[in-house]
Enzyme design. Structure first.
Site, PDB file in Angstrom:
ATOM      1  CG  HIS A 196      36.617  46.617 -10.656  1.00 21.29           C
ATOM      2  ND1 HIS A 196      35.631  46.510  -9.898  1.00 21.29           N
ATOM      3  CD2 HIS A 196      35.811  47.250 -11.499  1.00 21.29           C
ATOM      4  CE1 HIS A 196      34.379  46.683 -10.727  1.00 21.29           C
ATOM      5  NE2 HIS A 196      34.384  47.264 -11.189  1.00 21.29           N
TER       6      HIS A 196
ATOM      7  CG  HIS B 166      30.072  47.922 -10.668  1.00 16.25           C
ATOM      8  ND1 HIS B 166      29.668  47.460 -12.162  1.00 16.25           N
ATOM      9  CD2 HIS B 166      31.198  48.056 -11.664  1.00 16.25           C
ATOM     10  CE1 HIS B 166      30.359  47.768 -13.355  1.00 16.25           C
ATOM     11  NE2 HIS B 166      31.183  47.991 -12.953  1.00 16.25           N
TER      12      HIS B 166
ATOM     13  CB  SER C 262      54.323  34.939  24.955  1.00 19.86           C
ATOM     14  OG  SER C 262      53.487  35.599  24.917  1.00 19.86           O
ATOM     15  CB  SER C 263      51.023  32.777  28.184  1.00 17.65           C
ATOM     16  OG  SER C 263      50.562  34.202  28.351  1.00 17.65           O
TER      17      SER C 263
ATOM     18  N   GLY D 143      63.267  34.014  27.006  1.00 20.82           N
ATOM     19  CA  GLY D 143      62.703  34.690  26.501  1.00 20.82           C
ATOM     20  C   GLY D 143      63.000  36.176  26.559  1.00 20.82           C
TER      21      GLY D 143
ATOM     22  CG  MET E  32      56.897  35.658  32.998  1.00 18.19           C
ATOM     23  SD  MET E  32      55.331  34.550  32.003  1.00 18.19           S
ATOM     24  CE  MET E  32      54.868  33.607  33.774  1.00 18.19           C
TER      25      MET E  32
ATOM     26  N   PRO F 259      49.650  41.592  34.049  1.00 20.47           N
ATOM     27  CG  PRO F 259      48.529  41.261  31.545  1.00 20.47           C
ATOM     28  CD  PRO F 259      49.367  42.236  32.593  1.00 20.47           C
TER      29      PRO F 259
END
Length: 549
Positions: free
Chosen positions: A41, A203, A426-427, A466, A475, A533
């Protein structure tokens, strides 16, 4: 041993699982407080040892009551330290009552002034059995009130009297999305996906009712309905105008994020019923191993209860509480005014062309949403397609209700605000940086050279903030192929078809690069074998731009 050895304020009684304050001498003339029960606990009960709370805690095996010999050792240690009396705070489970009770009788035979209070705050059963209501997280409230009274030098009889009165006004109810497992054993009960257990103990025992998983607001509302239902013999009598202390207790496996959601829901629900929330505790106080669940404890509070609750304690698991009443406090401020571009956004010769181009770009990104997600799962968190889709939907929504300004610079600034607010991640920041920087050269000009300068300014802004350089598998730029920063110049001197074809070849070539920036840089190189990507998304955008001509 792990808890005690990492703390300078605790000591362990040799031969027993008994933790005591390291400064036992500070108890001279005061009542010492002992609590405990089965392990599993944590932080209860060892985390609540300290000035102004417990003096000692006795731990049994996982979910098992401790032996009376260890409880007696704790009592005698406090007596020998000069405590004027000892109070045992025990949760209402048969094993705890028996073992702690036996230690009480043995201590009395040795002339120790000792007493015991039983915490039974469970609101689950409408008709409790002869065993009575279970002791749950409301026990922590009792530790605090009794500890504050003991620190003031109150006698044992007075502390017992005040604690018993407070116990009448404490209730707890738990809900869980999963069972727990005692080490080496199977889960304590089966709970199918999409269902939750209401009214369970600490319990691993199942609850009283199985419900479908619902929103936090709905779950909390059901819990408080059940806790305060006058038809139940174990309800907490609560009415509009009452003041309460709320404890939102993590049963083991919920994230702090989820706990915050439940806490907001509980405060909102109580205030919606006219109940004044005086104080709020949210966190792990009495857990059930790794159970993914939460319990709500309510304690009706007058000024004396709040005074004791707010009293200082050095117990490490007690939160650094604010003494400010929660209900009635304004906790929002108006944000600072942000200057906006007040120049006219009238249509111009390029408005229709830019609107058509944007629609084709957005449509292309939406079509490739799952493909981009799949590429991102190999090197990131799998949401590249989703974030681009969010931006595409936001732009389409804007197009349907706004005039596309004839000035490309104004359009860039507008798009920067849209992706910053709606794209996320972030994109979103990268695209917003690009568009914000690219807007400047296009405010007063729209000839090919201005577009080329804008593209260069945008990509340089991405690189500056960046932290990516050419060849980093991002990118920003692809290797051995036409860099994106040169694409506008190619548009002036070469065919558009050649430009976007080269951008697609550049995106494809990123599969051979070593990621040196972005989330993919944290993944083993041999596992990153698909095109980046983000680069594929940009190639998609450029193809749509050229095809829209």
């Amino acid at each position: 041993e792990g808890i005690v050895s990492s703390s300078g304020c605790l000591s362990l009684l040799r031969g027993h699982r008994v933790v005591v304050r390291a400064d036992l001498g500070a108890l001279r003339g005061q009542v010492g407080l002992v609590s405990g029960g089965g392990s599993g606990h944590e932080p209860a009960h060892t985390g609540f040892i300290g000035g102004g709370m417990l003096s000692a805690a006795v731990a049994g095996g996982v979910f098992a009551s401790p032996p009376p010999a260890s409880v007696l050792a704790a009592i005698l240690a406090l007596r020998d330290a000069g405590a004027s009396g000892v109070l045992l705070i025990v949760k209402n489970y048969t094993g705890d009552r028996l073992n702690f009770g036996l230690a009480v009788e043995q201590a009395r035979n040795r002339g120790v002034a000792v007493d015991m209070v039983i915490v039974a705050d469970d609101c689950a059963f409408s008709q409790p059995s002869k065993a009575g209501r279970r002791g749950l997280c409301g026990t922590v409230f009792v530790h605090k009130l009794a500890g504050a009274l003991a620190a003031e030098g109150r006698p044992l009889e007075e502390i017992v009297c005040q604690v018993k009165e407070a116990l009448k006004n404490i209730g707890t109810l738990g809900v869980s999305l999963s069972p727990c497992s005692v080490p080496g054993c199977l889960p304590s009960f089966d709970l199918p996906p999409g269902e939750m257990e209401l009214g369970l103990g600490i319990h691993g025992e199942p609850g009283i009712k199985r419900l479908k998983v619902a929103t936090a607001d709905e779950v909390v509302n059901n819990m408080i309905d059940h806790m305060t239902n006058p038809a139940s013999q174990s309800h907490l009598a609560l009415k509009s105008g009452d003041s309460v202390v709320l404890c939102v207790n993590n049963l083991g496996a919920l994230s702090r994020l989820e706990m915050a959601v439940v806490t907001r829901a509980a405060i909102s629900c109580l205030e919606g019923r006219g109940v004044q929330v005086a104080r709020v505790m949210s966190g792990s106080f009495m857990t059930s191993l790794e159970m993914a669940g939460v319990s709500l404890s309510l304690m009706k509070a007058n000024q004396e209860v709040l005074r004791l609750f707010d009293a200082k304690t050095s117990a490490p698991a007690w939160p650094n509480q604010s003494g400010v009443r929660v209900s009635g406090r304004s906790y929002t401020l108006d944000p600072p005014a942000v200057g906006t571009d007040v120049s006219s956004q009238s249509e111009g010769p390029l408005s229709g062309v830019m609107a058509n181009t944007l629609e084709m770009v957005c449509s292309s990104l939406l079509q490739r949403q799952e493909e981009l997600n799949s590429l991102d799962r190999a090197s990131g968190d799998g949401d590249c397609g989703n974030t681009h889709a969010q931006a595409a939907k936001a732009i389409l929504e804007w197009l349907h209700s706004h005039v596309v300004p004839g000035c490309p610079g104004q359009l860039m600034s507008t798009l920067a605000g849209l992706v910053q607010e709606r794209m996320g991640g972030s994109s979103g920041a990268l695209y917003s940086l690009f568009l914000t920087a690219a807007a400047v050269p296009l405010k007063d000009h729209c000839h090919p050279a201005a577009w080329a300068t804008a593209m260069h300014a945008g990509t340089e802004a991405i690189r500056r903030y960046g932290g990516a350089d050419p060849g980093d598998r991002t990118m920003v730029r692809t290797p051995k192929m036409v860099p994106y920063t040169n694409l506008p110049f190619l548009c002036v001197t070469h065919s558009p078809c050649l430009s976007f074809q080269r951008s697609e070849l550049g995106a494809e070539s990123t599969r051979d690069l070593i990621a040196r920036a972005g989330r993919a840089s944290y993944i083993a190189t041999e596992r990153v074998t698909l095109p980046d990507p983000g680069a594929v998304a940009i190639a998609t955008i450029l193809r749509a731009v050229f095809q829209s001509e």
